[in-house]
Write a protein that holds these residues in place. Sequence first.
Motif, PDB file in Angstrom:
ATOM      1  N   THR A   1       1.213  -1.339  -0.177  1.00 48.33           N
ATOM      2  CA  THR A   1      -0.203  -0.073  -0.110  1.00 48.33           C
ATOM      3  C   THR A   1       1.007   1.078  -0.144  1.00 48.33           C
ATOM      4  OG1 THR A   1      -0.591  -0.614   2.789  1.00 48.33           O
ATOM      5  CG2 THR A   1      -1.938  -1.491   1.060  1.00 48.33           C
ATOM      6  N   LYS A   2       1.620   1.087   0.336  1.00 48.92           N
ATOM      7  CA  LYS A   2       3.025   2.296   0.770  1.00 48.92           C
ATOM      8  C   LYS A   2       4.395   1.944   1.347  1.00 48.92           C
ATOM      9  CE  LYS A   2       3.237   7.035   2.625  1.00 48.92           C
ATOM     10  NZ  LYS A   2       2.486   7.642   3.764  1.00 48.92           N
ATOM     11  N   ILE A   3       5.184   2.367   0.844  1.00 48.44           N
ATOM     12  CA  ILE A   3       6.600   2.246   0.521  1.00 48.44           C
ATOM     13  C   ILE A   3       6.863   3.485   1.481  1.00 48.44           C
ATOM     14  CG2 ILE A   3       9.100   1.664  -0.065  1.00 48.44           C
ATOM     15  CD1 ILE A   3       7.621   0.360  -1.821  1.00 48.44           C
ATOM     16  N   GLN A   4       7.784   3.770   2.563  1.00 47.52           N
ATOM     17  CA  GLN A   4       8.786   4.943   2.961  1.00 47.52           C
ATOM     18  C   GLN A   4       9.820   4.983   3.549  1.00 47.52           C
ATOM     19  OE1 GLN A   4       4.946   7.172   4.986  1.00 47.52           O
ATOM     20  NE2 GLN A   4       6.061   6.350   7.191  1.00 47.52           N
TER      21      GLN A   4
ATOM     22  N   LEU B   1       4.495  -0.601   3.903  1.00 46.56           N
ATOM     23  CA  LEU B   1       3.166  -0.923   4.402  1.00 46.56           C
ATOM     24  C   LEU B   1       2.001  -1.622   3.256  1.00 46.56           C
ATOM     25  CD1 LEU B   1       4.509   2.422   5.022  1.00 46.56           C
ATOM     26  CD2 LEU B   1       2.005   2.668   6.378  1.00 46.56           C
ATOM     27  N   PHE B   2       1.974  -2.792   4.270  1.00 51.35           N
ATOM     28  CA  PHE B   2       0.453  -3.657   3.753  1.00 51.35           C
ATOM     29  C   PHE B   2      -0.487  -3.567   4.077  1.00 51.35           C
ATOM     30  CE2 PHE B   2       4.856  -5.329   4.709  1.00 51.35           C
ATOM     31  CZ  PHE B   2       5.656  -6.014   3.432  1.00 51.35           C
ATOM     32  N   VAL B   3      -1.799  -4.318   3.310  1.00 57.29           N
ATOM     33  CA  VAL B   3      -3.271  -4.044   3.035  1.00 57.29           C
ATOM     34  C   VAL B   3      -3.794  -4.755   4.638  1.00 57.29           C
ATOM     35  CG1 VAL B   3      -4.260  -3.600   1.425  1.00 57.29           C
ATOM     36  CG2 VAL B   3      -3.531  -6.309   2.657  1.00 57.29           C
ATOM     37  N   ASP B   4      -2.883  -5.133   5.493  1.00 60.35           N
ATOM     38  CA  ASP B   4      -3.726  -6.146   7.139  1.00 60.35           C
ATOM     39  C   ASP B   4      -2.466  -6.119   7.184  1.00 60.35           C
ATOM     40  OD1 ASP B   4      -3.709  -7.771   4.856  1.00 60.35           O
ATOM     41  OD2 ASP B   4      -5.487  -7.934   4.500  1.00 60.35           O
ATOM     42  N   VAL B   5      -3.177  -6.942   8.246  1.00 64.56           N
ATOM     43  CA  VAL B   5      -1.565  -8.093   9.377  1.00 64.56           C
ATOM     44  C   VAL B   5      -1.200  -8.797   9.099  1.00 64.56           C
ATOM     45  CG1 VAL B   5      -0.815  -9.108  11.384  1.00 64.56           C
ATOM     46  CG2 VAL B   5      -2.360  -7.008  11.519  1.00 64.56           C
TER      47      VAL B   5
END
Length: 615
Positions: free
Chosen positions: A166-169, A179-183
């Motif tokens: 979902t995101k890379i920072q 970052l991912f959508v869920d655990v």
Amino acid sequence: MINKYPLWKYILLIIAILVGIIFALPNLYGEDPAIQINGARGTEVSLATRDRVENVLRTKDITFSNINLSNGSILIRFLDQKDQLSAKTALLDELGKDYIIALNLAPATPAWLKAINAEPLKLGLDLRGGVHFLVEIDTDTVLAKLQEQTIDTVKSTLSDKKIDLTKIQKAEDFSTEFLFVDVETKDRAFAILNTLSQEITVTPHSDNSILVRSSDIRLNEAKNNALTQNLTIIRNRVNQLGVAEPVVQRQGNDRIVIDLPGIQDTARAKEILGATATLEFRLINQNVSQANISRGRIPGDTEIKFDKNNTPIAVFKKAALTGDHINDATYAPDDKGLPSVSISLDSAGGAIMQKVSQQNLNKPMATLFVEYREGDKLDENGRPILEKHEEIINTANIAGIFGSQFQITGLDNPEEARQLSILLRAGALIAPIQIIEESTVGPSLGAQNIIKGFQASIGGFIASVLFMLIYYRGFGLIASFALTVNLIMIIGVMSMIPGATLTMPGIAGIVLTVAIAVDANVLIYERIKEELKNGRSVQQAIHEGYKGAFSTILDANLTTIITAIILYAVGTGSIKGFAITTTIGVATSMVTAIAGTRAIVNLKYGNKRINKLSI
């Protein structure tokens, strides 16, 4: 006729001695503290620049002896080092980063000697000093590149496993948060990446994100590799300058010491050593119009770069080819006589370029020039922070399929093309470097040691002369004159040899040749005395003395020269300096101690009735 040289031999000897004396003369005039000003990449140095520089110096009330514009470079001479340093500070404030301003030591050789290419002998760092640079490698840039590589590896791995991000920072300490959508998705990604490689570390960060970072071993390895590769490239760049016996060595984990003895063009050295430049060949995204650029509608795989006219051009982020594959780059005008640089790639680069040109025939490609310059911001130590500058220097349609050989055109002037070719030929630095210390350095052995060294040399010379005068009287005077001429010829010959540098071991070689020259005369004179004792006439004794001693002297000198050649072949630095001066000294002593003294003896005693010799 016994003991009489033909006229041509005298003429030949006189010419040889005069040439040696003339080329030794520049060493009497010394050097002036100076500043050299060159234009930064493509910036032209003109008469207007010279007038501007002169006006600055007069306004600041800085005394200078001469200012000269020649071959696109300004050279300012000063009477002392204090004015030189004051002038550098004033000119840096006035001219800024458009010009390269460097300290120099300029020979004070008269114009008539320069006209025949007579230059002073170059002295090593242990005698004269030279230019000293301390450069620091920007390791943050190296680690940032490694971080980008790690991000690409993780993205590719997760994409193959059908895991969506979902995101890379980017986070601190060159780590990256994914970052991912869920655990559950995060746990799957963590399990996959945790076994990917020992070169990265993966740690949970939050319920739905992980942190990925290169291992400490990998980070240290990257920094060490950058230092080692930059060290090699800088050595190549020093070779481009043609400096004799340079010192290029690492200092600590991120610094390199560069000492350039006897170098004249310090501005050129600073420019070439300090430049961190390379090329990137980027395909132009034709689907992005100027209207879209102005509205900021840029696809994710595209970015905007600017040309020399500040015109925005949309290019793909991924480079089709980087400067790492460049083997050679030479300046050569194109078919229309316009400045261009001919590029030669390695085999891998040639294969890549052939594939790119084949797949993108008749499509436009841009040549992006990338360099790092000192910016206006300062770090915690008060040094300028390096800033990345990029400029498109050429855009052209791929008109045909090409591989390892092609040309870059569209450059402003020949000077820009020449400079670009040198930078690319010397190699693109793995990481940017910054010159954090620059100075003209004094003798590394200390002024006192140098004085003692010269005093010892002069003392040995005087002792030899006194011995010859006392022991051999008139003939000793002839030998002493020849010895003096021999020393002058050694300096003259060394001054004539491009790249020859005199060091303290070189002085030891000269002292050794003084002993060799004296030894040669001792052998000749003792042989003459022996012939006189055997009842030979004066003329016969002189003839047999020189003839009989010649083979012995020749054998001894040949073995010395062979030894010196072996020392030069296997030795480095100071050992080579000793070998060079020894070889030259032995060769010149053969001329002065044998042919020279024989010529004088023949003039004085030849073809005359002599009953007694002053020997």
